[in-house]
Design an enzyme around this catalytic site. Structure first.
Site, short mmCIF file in Angstrom:
data_model
loop_
_atom_site.label_atom_id
_atom_site.label_comp_id
_atom_site.label_asym_id
_atom_site.label_seq_id
_atom_site.Cartn_x
_atom_site.Cartn_y
_atom_site.Cartn_z
N LYS A 275 1.35 5.61 -0.25
CA LYS A 275 0.74 6.80 0.35
C LYS A 275 1.46 8.03 -0.18
O LYS A 275 2.63 7.97 -0.52
CB LYS A 275 0.88 6.70 1.87
N HIS B 241 -8.63 0.04 -0.09
CA HIS B 241 -8.93 0.63 1.20
C HIS B 241 -9.92 1.74 0.92
O HIS B 241 -9.54 2.84 0.54
CB HIS B 241 -7.66 1.17 1.87
N ASP C 195 -10.95 1.53 5.35
CA ASP C 195 -9.87 2.07 6.17
C ASP C 195 -10.17 3.51 6.57
O ASP C 195 -9.94 4.43 5.80
CB ASP C 195 -8.53 2.00 5.41
N ASP D 109 -8.70 9.53 6.35
CA ASP D 109 -9.41 8.47 7.04
C ASP D 109 -10.77 8.84 7.62
O ASP D 109 -11.11 8.44 8.72
CB ASP D 109 -8.52 7.91 8.15
N HIS E 74 -5.09 8.28 -0.28
CA HIS E 74 -3.63 8.35 -0.38
C HIS E 74 -3.10 8.99 -1.65
O HIS E 74 -1.95 8.76 -2.04
CB HIS E 74 -3.03 6.94 -0.23
N GLU F 23 0.82 -1.22 0.00
CA GLU F 23 0.00 0.00 0.00
C GLU F 23 0.85 1.26 0.00
O GLU F 23 1.67 1.48 0.88
CB GLU F 23 -0.90 0.00 1.25
N ASP G 33 -6.33 14.77 6.07
CA ASP G 33 -6.64 13.45 6.63
C ASP G 33 -7.16 12.52 5.55
O ASP G 33 -7.89 12.93 4.66
CB ASP G 33 -7.69 13.59 7.73
N ASP H 33 -5.56 2.93 -1.54
CA ASP H 33 -6.32 3.59 -0.48
C ASP H 33 -6.86 4.91 -1.02
O ASP H 33 -6.09 5.74 -1.52
CB ASP H 33 -5.40 3.82 0.74
#
Ligand code: RNT
Ligand code: ZN
Length: 416
Positions: free
Chosen positions: A225, A283, A323, A293, A259, A223, A291, A256
Site C-alpha cells: 500500500k 484487489h 476490495d 475503496d 494502493h 499486499e 480513499d 490493489d
C-alpha cells in the site's frame, strides 16, 4: 432476430467469437469480499467495528448485517444477482466464535468450520485473510513489524494460525484458498528509521511462511500500500518491499487498484510482476483521492486491468478479488454493482480480436491499431452481457435492482 444473435453477427464480422468469450467468462471466479456487508466490522464480539488499520468505511446506510447469519443471507442475495460461479473472501475477524472467547493467535479451523460448510453447500471456493486491525494489539499502528516482541509474536502466531485454517478450507472445498497478508503498519509523520520495521517485517513473514503447504490447499499473497489514514508518511509494507519479498520467496503479489499513486496504472504492472512471481491476486477496487475503496466501476482503469490479463494470457495465473467498502449505499447493491462491473470489464476484454490486433501492431501499422481499438468500443457488448446473465439465470439489465429493493423492504428494514 434476437439482440444477441445480431450482436454475435456484428462481432463475427470483426473476427470475434462471442460464444467462446461467454464460455471463458463463465470459467472466471471472482472472490467476493465478505467485508462489504458490514463495513469491515466482523463478528468477534457483539457490535464489533472497524478500528485503526488505516482503513475506514464511511456512510450510515441502514440495514447492515449484524450477525453471521445476516451476512450470509445478504451474500446469498448478492450471489443470486451475479452471473457465474464465484468465491467467498473471508477475513479472520469474521470468526464464528459461537459465544466462546478465543483470541486471534489461537484460532483454528473450528472457528471457521461453519463458513467452510456454508461455502461447500453453495459450491463456493473460499479465500482467507489474517486480520491485522481492529484489535488492541494493533492499536499503536505496528503489528508484524512492531519492535515489541510480545506484539510481534502475537501477530506471527495469528499468521501461522490463518494459513493452517486456509489450508484446511482448501482441502475441504477442493480448491486452494489464497491467504492474503495485508498489515497496516506505518506512521503518520516522517520516521527517521525506515529500515528496522522493514527488516522485522521480513523476518516475521519468513517465520510465518516457514511451514510449507501444498499449493493445492493454500497459497500466500502479500499486499502493499502507498499510504493509509494515519500512515500517510510511511507504510512498512510498500510496493518495493513486497515486490522484493514476493520475488525472492516466490509468493503471490496482491495488487490493489487503490494502493498506488493516482496516475499510476495498475494494469501496466501486471506483465512485469508476472515475469517474476508465479501468480497474482488482484484487489479490484477504485481509488478516489484519499480513499482506495470505492465501488468498482466499468471505468478505464478497470478495463485496462482486464485487458492486460486477457491479452497477456494471464487468466490462469490471476486470482480475482474485490476490495471496497461503501456504507453509504445499499451494501448488497454495492457487491452486485462492483462484481458485475468486474465481469463486464472481463467480457469486454474477451471480446477483443487480440490476435488480429497483435498482428497489426507487429506490422507497425499503429494507425489501424488505434482505429480498431476505438471502433471496438461501440460494438454491442450490452447484448452479449445480457445473454450471459440470461444463460446464468440471473436478472438481465437493471432488473436485479428491483430484487435488492424488495429485499431492503422485507429484510433489511427490520434491522435497526
Ligand atoms: C487495506 C487493504 C486490505 C483491506 C482488507 C479489508 O488497504 O486493501 O486488503 O482492504 O483486507
Ligand atoms: Zn486490498
Amino acid at each position: 432476430m434476437s439482440a444477441y444473435s445480431n450482436a454475435a453477427e456484428l462481432y463475427a464480422q470483426s473476427g470475434i467469437d462471442t460464444e467462446a468469450a461467454l464460455t471463458r467468462l463463465a470459467d472466471i471466479s471472482i472472490s467476493l469480499h465478505c467485508w462489504q456487508g458490514d463495513d469491515v466490522g466482523g463478528f468477534e464480539k457483539e457490535g464489533s467495528e472497524l478500528s485503526g488499520g488505516g482503513i475506514q468505511a464511511t456512510g450510515n446506510y441502514p440495514g447492515k448485517a449484524r450477525t453471521i447469519s445476516e451476512l450470509r443471507a445478504d451474500l446469498e442475495k448478492a450471489l443470486s444477482l451475479i452471473p457465474g460461479r464465484h468465491r467467498l473472501n473471508l477475513h479472520a475477524c469474521y470468526a464464528d466464535l459461537g459465544g466462546k472467547t478465543s483470541d486471534r493467535n489461537a484460532y483454528t479451523v473450528a472457528q471457521f468450520q461453519s463458513w467452510i460448510d456454508w461455502c461447500r453447500d453453495r459450491k463456493l471456493g473460499m479465500d482467507f485473510n489474517p486480520s491485522y486491525f481492529s484489535h488492541p494489539l494493533a492499536a499503536d499502528g505496528f503489528t508484524l513489524s512492531s519492535k515489541d516482541d510480545g506484539i510481534r509474536n502475537f501477530w506471527i502466531e495469528h499468521g501461522i494460525a490463518c494459513r493452517r485454517i486456509a489450508a484446511e478450507a482448501g482441502r475441504q472445498l477442493g480448491s486452494p484458498a489464497i491467504t492474503n497478508f495485508w498489515i497496516p503498519d506505518g506512521s503518520k509523520d516522517l520516521p527517521v528509521d525506515r529500515t528496522s520495521p522493514r527488516r522485522r517485517l521480513e523476518q516475521s513473514l519468513d517465520v510465518i511462511f516457514s511451514e510449507k503447504f501444498d499449493p493445492a490447499l493454500t497459497r500466500d499473497a502479500v499486499e502493499s500500500k502507498l499510504f493509509g489514514i494515519g500512515s500517510e508518511s510511511y507504510v512498512v509494507g510498500s510496493h518495493e518491499f513486497y515486490m522484493g519479498y514476493a520475488v525472492t520467496r516466490q509468493k503471490l503479489l496482491c495488487l490493489d487498484a487503490g494502493h498506488f499513486h493516482p496516475t499510476e496504472s495498475l494494469a501496466d504492472k501486471i506483465s512485469s510482476v508476472l515475469q517474476f512471481v508465479p501468480e497474482i491476486l488482484l484487489h479490484v477496487s477504485r481509488g478516489v483521492r484519499w480513499d482506495s475503496d470505492h465501488v468498482v466501476l466499468l471505468d478505464d482503469p478497470t478495463r485496462a486491468i482486464a485487458e492486460e490479463i486477457v491479452r497477456g494470457g494471464f487468466v490462469e495465473r490471476t486470482h480475482f478479488g474485490l476490495d471496497y467498502f461503501d456504507a453509504s449505499i445499499n451494501r448488497i447493491a454495492a457487491w452486485v454493482i462492483g462484481t458485475r462491473n468486474a465481469l463486464k470489464a472481463l467480457l469486454l476484454a474477451l471480446l477483443e480480436p487480440t490476435t488480429t490486433l497483435r498482428a497489426i501492431e507487429e506490422s507497425g501499422d499503429f494507425t489501424s491499431r488505434l482505429a480498431l481499438l476505438e471502433e471496438l468500443k461501440t460494438l454491442p457488448i450490452g447484448a452479449v452481457w445480457d445473454e450471459f446473465c440470461r444463460r446464468q439465470n440471473v436478472p438481465v439489465g437493471a432488473a436485479w435492482l428491483a430484487e435488492v429493493k424488495t429485499y431492503e423492504r422485507t429484510v433489511l428494514a427490520s434491522r435497526v
